[in-house]
Design an enzyme around this catalytic site. Structure first.
Site, PDB file in Angstrom:
ATOM      1  N   ARG A 146       0.882  -1.090   0.095  1.00  8.91           N
ATOM      2  CA  ARG A 146      -0.220   0.257  -0.106  1.00  8.91           C
ATOM      3  C   ARG A 146       1.073   0.747  -0.002  1.00  8.91           C
ATOM      4  O   ARG A 146       0.249   2.475  -0.846  1.00  8.91           O
ATOM      5  CB  ARG A 146      -1.652  -0.283   1.479  1.00  8.91           C
ATOM      6  CG  ARG A 146      -1.802  -0.651   1.216  1.00  8.91           C
ATOM      7  CD  ARG A 146      -2.620  -1.327   2.188  1.00  8.91           C
ATOM      8  NE  ARG A 146      -1.380  -2.019   2.768  1.00  8.91           N
ATOM      9  CZ  ARG A 146      -1.353  -3.949   2.255  1.00  8.91           C
ATOM     10  NH1 ARG A 146      -2.641  -4.329   1.690  1.00  8.91           N
ATOM     11  NH2 ARG A 146      -0.281  -4.888   2.144  1.00  8.91           N
ATOM     12  N   THR A 147       1.636   1.297   1.018  1.00  8.73           N
ATOM     13  CA  THR A 147       1.936   2.853   1.635  1.00  8.73           C
ATOM     14  C   THR A 147       2.928   2.861   0.139  1.00  8.73           C
ATOM     15  O   THR A 147       3.122   3.804  -0.672  1.00  8.73           O
ATOM     16  CB  THR A 147       2.546   2.355   2.797  1.00  8.73           C
ATOM     17  OG1 THR A 147       2.918   2.051   3.661  1.00  8.73           O
ATOM     18  CG2 THR A 147       3.884   3.975   2.991  1.00  8.73           C
ATOM     19  N   LYS A 165      26.243  -4.012  -0.373  1.00  8.47           N
ATOM     20  CA  LYS A 165      27.583  -3.970  -0.095  1.00  8.47           C
ATOM     21  C   LYS A 165      28.179  -3.665   1.212  1.00  8.47           C
ATOM     22  O   LYS A 165      29.996  -3.162   0.940  1.00  8.47           O
ATOM     23  CB  LYS A 165      28.327  -3.206  -1.784  1.00  8.47           C
ATOM     24  CG  LYS A 165      27.670  -3.769  -2.900  1.00  8.47           C
ATOM     25  CD  LYS A 165      28.656  -2.853  -4.156  1.00  8.47           C
ATOM     26  CE  LYS A 165      27.617  -3.384  -5.380  1.00  8.47           C
ATOM     27  NZ  LYS A 165      27.927  -2.192  -6.122  1.00  8.47           N
ATOM     28  N   ARG A 177      11.183   3.582   3.437  1.00  6.31           N
ATOM     29  CA  ARG A 177      11.542   3.062   4.755  1.00  6.31           C
ATOM     30  C   ARG A 177      11.928   2.296   4.967  1.00  6.31           C
ATOM     31  O   ARG A 177      12.710   1.500   4.447  1.00  6.31           O
ATOM     32  CB  ARG A 177       9.687   1.503   4.064  1.00  6.31           C
ATOM     33  CG  ARG A 177       9.514   0.584   5.246  1.00  6.31           C
ATOM     34  CD  ARG A 177       8.224  -0.647   5.098  1.00  6.31           C
ATOM     35  NE  ARG A 177       7.079   0.793   4.597  1.00  6.31           N
ATOM     36  CZ  ARG A 177       5.627   0.181   4.929  1.00  6.31           C
ATOM     37  NH1 ARG A 177       5.373  -1.245   4.470  1.00  6.31           N
ATOM     38  NH2 ARG A 177       4.609   0.664   5.252  1.00  6.31           N
ATOM     39  N   HIS A 222       4.824   5.410  11.542  1.00 10.53           N
ATOM     40  CA  HIS A 222       4.064   5.529   9.897  1.00 10.53           C
ATOM     41  C   HIS A 222       3.794   6.900  10.178  1.00 10.53           C
ATOM     42  O   HIS A 222       2.289   6.014  10.323  1.00 10.53           O
ATOM     43  CB  HIS A 222       3.331   3.911   9.986  1.00 10.53           C
ATOM     44  CG  HIS A 222       3.153   3.974   8.892  1.00 10.53           C
ATOM     45  ND1 HIS A 222       3.809   4.847   7.962  1.00 10.53           N
ATOM     46  CD2 HIS A 222       2.635   2.699   8.430  1.00 10.53           C
ATOM     47  CE1 HIS A 222       3.086   3.701   6.303  1.00 10.53           C
ATOM     48  NE2 HIS A 222       2.538   2.829   6.262  1.00 10.53           N
TER      49      HIS A 222
HETATM   50  N1   CP Z   1      -0.501  -0.003   5.949  1.00 14.18           N
HETATM   51  C1   CP Z   1       1.136  -0.254   5.046  1.00 14.18           C
HETATM   52  O1   CP Z   1       2.084   0.438   5.749  1.00 14.18           O
HETATM   53  O2   CP Z   1       0.606  -1.435   3.894  1.00 14.18           O
HETATM   54  P1   CP Z   1       2.563  -1.766   3.552  1.00 14.18           P
HETATM   55  O3   CP Z   1       3.125  -2.176   4.461  1.00 14.18           O
HETATM   56  O4   CP Z   1       1.693  -2.425   1.800  1.00 14.18           O
HETATM   57  O5   CP Z   1       2.822  -0.386   3.062  1.00 14.18           O
END
Ligand code: CP
Length: 322
Positions: free
Chosen positions: A71-72, A101, A122, A150
């Site tokens: 999603r993100t 590396k 991320r 998040h």
């Molecule tokens: N909600 C969320 O962060 O989903 P993903 O891990 O699929 O990005």
């Protein structure tokens, strides 16, 4: 808290003299700013795609994901392109970038900043977004940092609650599941603390309790809360139940995970005990936390929640570069 702003850096890349990193939800504890972002997200949601503004035209963004995502990452990549920019990416930064590396995160960010006007990252480390922002010449957007934050998920969660219920004030909200390692609830709690939430229930196995630092947020806001190990008895009074996945990847051992996995499986019978206009949310992905036959219940809002994320992220990107 003041916005996390860096000045005098790479101002030529977009039309502002201030660079905005998004590393923490604590940068958004401003109701006026939140209202502005949510209103703009709603405008994008109502707008035909042909009318999206080219707010990011001629820019290039990088998605650097050291952890899996559906999603993100895809909603950010879509949001960026909807606003006229290009995306460059590495399929899985932990496997296919030069971190394999031995390149440091800082060096990677310095390099990627040369090619782009923004980096969406991320990473499994709790302070990764701050590390990236400290060396980046372009905005860093935190798409999930360890078990810590998040922020854009919290913004879209707020957007989903407000779209569905009109407001956050007066709601009774249960956060269920892995409250120890779940970064989405850690960020969301800061936003809930801004509003006159009627009550928050923290429902988890004993070993996955919400850490005290987040309970303190509600203490400081004067919001009532209760710590429980099940949701029996509270379902009829809840407006929102926010289920979370047990974060297998954060556990010290498989044995520790196995001891608590499947602690909560929300059933259709559970859903039907809730108010007709209640919401069942989940940041997704789900494993077993919500039975699939709940999906057809009108209270199930988790797929809509994921869809809302696209428009919220468009609003956020437009704001960063305005
Ligand atoms: N909600 C969320 O962060 O989903 P993903 O891990 O699929 O990005």
């Amino acid at each position: 808290m003041a916005l996390y702003l860096y000045s005098n850096i790479k101002t030529s890349c977009y039309n502002t003299s201030i660079m905005k990193h998004v590393t923490s939800i604590k940068q958004f504890l401003d109701k006026d700013l939140l209202t502005k972002l949510l209103d703009r997200a709603a405008e994008f949601q109502a707008m035909p795609a042909s009318e999206y503004p080219g707010a990011l035209a001629h820019m290039t963004f990088a998605t650097l994901f050291y952890e899996p995502s559906t999603r993100t990452r895809l909603s950010f990549e879509t949001a960026v392109q909807n606003l006229g920019a290009h995306i460059v990416s590495t399929e899985s930064a932990g496997q296919f970038s030069s971190s394999v590396k031995g390149e440091t995160l800082e060096d990677t960010i310095r390099i990627v900043a040369n090619y782009t006007q923004g980096i969406i990252i991320r990473h499994p480390e709790n302070n990764s977004a701050e590390r990236a922002a400290a060396v980046s010449e372009v905005p860093i957007i935190n798409a999930g940092s360890g078990a810590n934050e998040h922020p854009t998920q919290a913004l879209l969660d707020l957007y989903t609650i407000v779209r569905r219920h009109g407001n956050v004030d007066g709601l009774e909200i249960a956060l269920v599941g892995d409250l120890a390692y779940g970064r989405t609830v850690h960020s969301l709690i800061h936003l809930l603390g801004l509003y006159k939430v009627a009550k928050v229930y923290f429902v988890s196995p004993d070993s996955l309790r919400m850490p005290d630092e987040y309970l303190t947020v509600l203490d400081d806001s004067g919001i009532a809360y209760e710590v429980l190990d099940n949701y029996e008895g509270i379902l009829p009074k809840l407006d929102v139940v926010y289920m979370t996945r047990i974060q297998k990847e954060r556990f010290p051992s498989l044995e520790a995970y196995d001891a608590v996995k499947d602690s909560f499986i929300f059933t259709l019978k559970d859903a039907q005990m809730m108010k007709a206009d209640a919401s069942i949310l989940h940041p997704l992905p789900r494993v077993n936390e919500i039975a699939t036959d709940v999906d057809e219940d009108p209270r199930a809002q988790y797929f809509q929640q994921a869809r809302n994320g696209l428009f919220l992220r468009m609003a956020l990107l437009e704001w960063i570069y305005s």
